[in-house]
Enzyme design. Structure first.
Site, PDB file in Angstrom:
ATOM      1  CB  CYS A 381      -0.969  -0.027   1.173  1.00  8.47           C
ATOM      2  SG  CYS A 381      -2.360   1.127   0.975  1.00  8.47           S
ATOM      3  CG  HIS A 507      -3.753  -3.827   2.652  1.00  8.02           C
ATOM      4  ND1 HIS A 507      -2.867  -3.348   3.595  1.00  8.02           N
ATOM      5  CD2 HIS A 507      -4.331  -2.737   2.087  1.00  8.02           C
ATOM      6  CE1 HIS A 507      -2.916  -2.035   3.616  1.00  8.02           C
ATOM      7  NE2 HIS A 507      -3.791  -1.631   2.708  1.00  8.02           N
ATOM      8  CD  GLU A 509      -1.552  -6.462   4.946  1.00  8.09           C
ATOM      9  OE1 GLU A 509      -1.860  -5.316   5.339  1.00  8.09           O
ATOM     10  OE2 GLU A 509      -1.096  -6.695   3.803  1.00  8.09           O
TER      11      GLU A 509
END
Length: 546
Positions: A381, A507, A509
């Site tokens: 990001c 993102h 994650e």
């Protein structure tokens, strides 16, 4: 009919209700049951999207664009049931729904009250996850018993067994038994008071999960059972796990919690198979290698602000048979001391997301250090945006290149606001959110890691790579390795001549699990491990260590 498990907490916050709830879901799924999970948060914010990371920690984003509590990250990492907007409700959402109904005249002129109108809306939210394809719904209540803002939620779940039958509901209360060093003994009174408050509300817990620093012994367990009106075998000890949060499900298995739940709810469950989870813990405890990853962020002081980042690095470490040592570096501190001082000796560098200009220059310096010294780099990001800014300034020689988020009058806005964001005034829930498809370049490291050129990842941002500068970046050697299907939005950038330099606007994650690590994290840690081996075998350049 779907069965319901309600998880409440007492004495103090941060006892780990989210982890306990997620672990219960893990165990029930391992027994072949279909589970759905839900978090009820008592705060009045409609969602955590506008809350300061220092105050709330990470905002966890779902595929459907919901900005949710970070505990939903635990839910997804430990279990496999789909999560959606129905998986996280706040006081703000509940009251907003009721007020909107009142404005539409749906209450036919009646006085709108907490009971029954607010509690009815909460019950509808809980029932919304039940269905013929769901065996168990696990609902976690945020906060602690006694919090004034949590009372409507407790009243609502008190009513549910009266409506669907007590045999279909189970109340699990998580509490604390502290050890007082001065007295050299454990104290059960806080747990007794917590359960007492719950019983005053009208809820008798069926199971107590007791958090302790050390084993509490049979005597304390018997005392808690007697004074809290709970069967002794339903007092489940949960000793602090210092090694890993992924030990929690196995600890609960050792104390028979899964079988207790199956028996009490009369669930048609199969045998428990935790072999993959035990293998995970074995690999975590016995790594073959060690690798150091620097995370340069804006919210390093608050460990939960980057919770999913840290967990994803651990997952990738296990996949690479390595222990990942995370070096947390505050971006502002790096600005003051310089990357040479704080980044020397690291095997990889990750720059995560964030908002606002504080610490951005430190991130840019970190990116330059990684690019010039060929340290594996992973930008996420804002970590992608700072990588683009750094490249524009120091490779393309675009003086004062910047993002319009930080400098509205920059002569080279290489990062700019999305067109559809420019007319938006409201802050809550208005960013580019949720899962979006992305097409990867066939010769990119990203495509190699994913094993496909078609992916979908979750987003949370307002600013993007400025397409007006696209040709300049491509001609200079940066690979625009991933774009939206229409080619308009740049989602991934890479440096082909670098050992591993990948930066993404999304993102990743949010999609990593301990048993199925995210491919980009796995590739990043593998590259960092390769650098570590090379550094061990050959002297490090003097300029990098000074």
């Amino acid at each position: 009919m779907s069965k319901h498990i309600f998880v409440t907490g007492g004495v103090v916050s941060s006892l780990g209700k989210g982890l306990t709830s997620a672990s219960i879901a893990c165990l029930l799924e391992k027994r072949g049951l279909r589970v759905r999970m839900q978090k009820l948060d008592p705060y009045i914010n409609v969602d955590p999207g506008t809350m300061n990371p220092y105050e709330h920690g990470e905002v966890y984003v779902l595929d459907d664009g919901s900005e949710t509590d970070l505990d939903l990250g635990h839910y997804e990492r430990f279990s496999n049931g789909p999560l959606s907007r129905k998986s996280n409700y706040t006081t703000g959402q509940i009251y907003l729904k009721v007020i909107e109904k009142e404005r539409r005249g749906e209450f036919l002129g009646k006085t709108v009250q907490v009971i029954p109108h607010i509690t009815d809306e909460i019950k509808a939210a809980v029932r919304g996850l039940a269905g013929p394809d769901v065996d168990v719904v696990i609902t976690e209540l945020g906060g602690t018993v006694g919090d004034i803002e949590g009372l409507p939620f407790l009243e609502a779940i008190r009513q549910i067994p009266l409506e669907i039958g007590k045999d279909h509901c189970l109340f699990i209360h998580l509490t604390l038994v502290p050890y007082l060093k001065a007295a050299k003994e454990m104290k059960t009174k806080p747990t007794q008071h917590s359960v007492g408050l719950l019983r005053q509300i009208g809820i008798q817990p069926d199971v107590l999960v007791v958090r302790t620093e050390r084993p509490m012994g049979e005597e304390n367990a018997a005392k808690i059972a007697l004074f809290c009106n709970v069967e002794k075998n339903a007092v489940i000890e949960e000793v602090d796990k210092e090694f890993s949060i992924y030990e929690v499900p196995l600890g609960l298995v050792d104390h028979g919690l899964d079988q207790l739940i199956v028996d009490k709810l009369k669930l048609n469950a199969g045998p428990l198979d935790m072999s993959d989870w035990r293998d995970l813990m074995h690999r975590m405890r016995h790594p073959e290698h060690e690798v150091t990853i620097a995370v340069v962020g804006k919210y390093i002081e608050h460990r939960d602000a980057y919770k999913s980042i840290y967990e994803s690095l651990d997952h990738a470490g296990v996949a690479n048979s390595a222990r990942v040592i995370i070096k947390r570096i505050e971006a502002e501190e790096l600005e003051q001391q310089g990357p040479e001082m704080l980044l020397k000796g690291v095997d990889g560098l990750l720059v995560p997301g964030g908002f606002g200009m504080r610490g951005v220059e430190g991130k840019v310096q970190a990116v330059r250090f990684a690019r010039e010294f060929e340290i594996p780099y992973f930008g996420i990001c804002l970590g992608m945006q700072t990588a683009v800014i750094e490249y524009a300034r120091n490779v393309l020689s675009l003086e004062n290149a910047d993002s319009t988020e930080f400098s509205s009058d920059t002569p080279h806005p290489v990062i700019c606001m999305l067109e559809d964001q420019k007319t938006i005034v409201k802050k809550g829930g208005t960013m580019r959110l949720g899962a979006h498809p992305c097409v990867l370049h066939p010769d990119s490291k990203s495509a190699e890691a994913y094993g496909t050129e078609q992916i979908s990842e979750r987003h949370r941002h307002r600013y993007e790579f400025n397409p007006e500068y696209r040709s300049q970046f491509e001609e200079s050697g940066m690979l625009l390795a991933g774009t939206s299907p229409d080619g308009k939005l740049v989602e991934v950038v890479e440096l082909p001549d670098h050992p591993w330099f990948v930066a993404v606007q999304f993102h990743p994650e949010f999609k990593s699990k301990p048993l199925t690590p995210h491919p980009l994290f796995q590739g990043f840690v593998a590259a960092a491990l390769q650098r570590h081996h090379e550094r061990v075998q050959m002297p490090v350049s003097r300029s990098e260590t000074e």
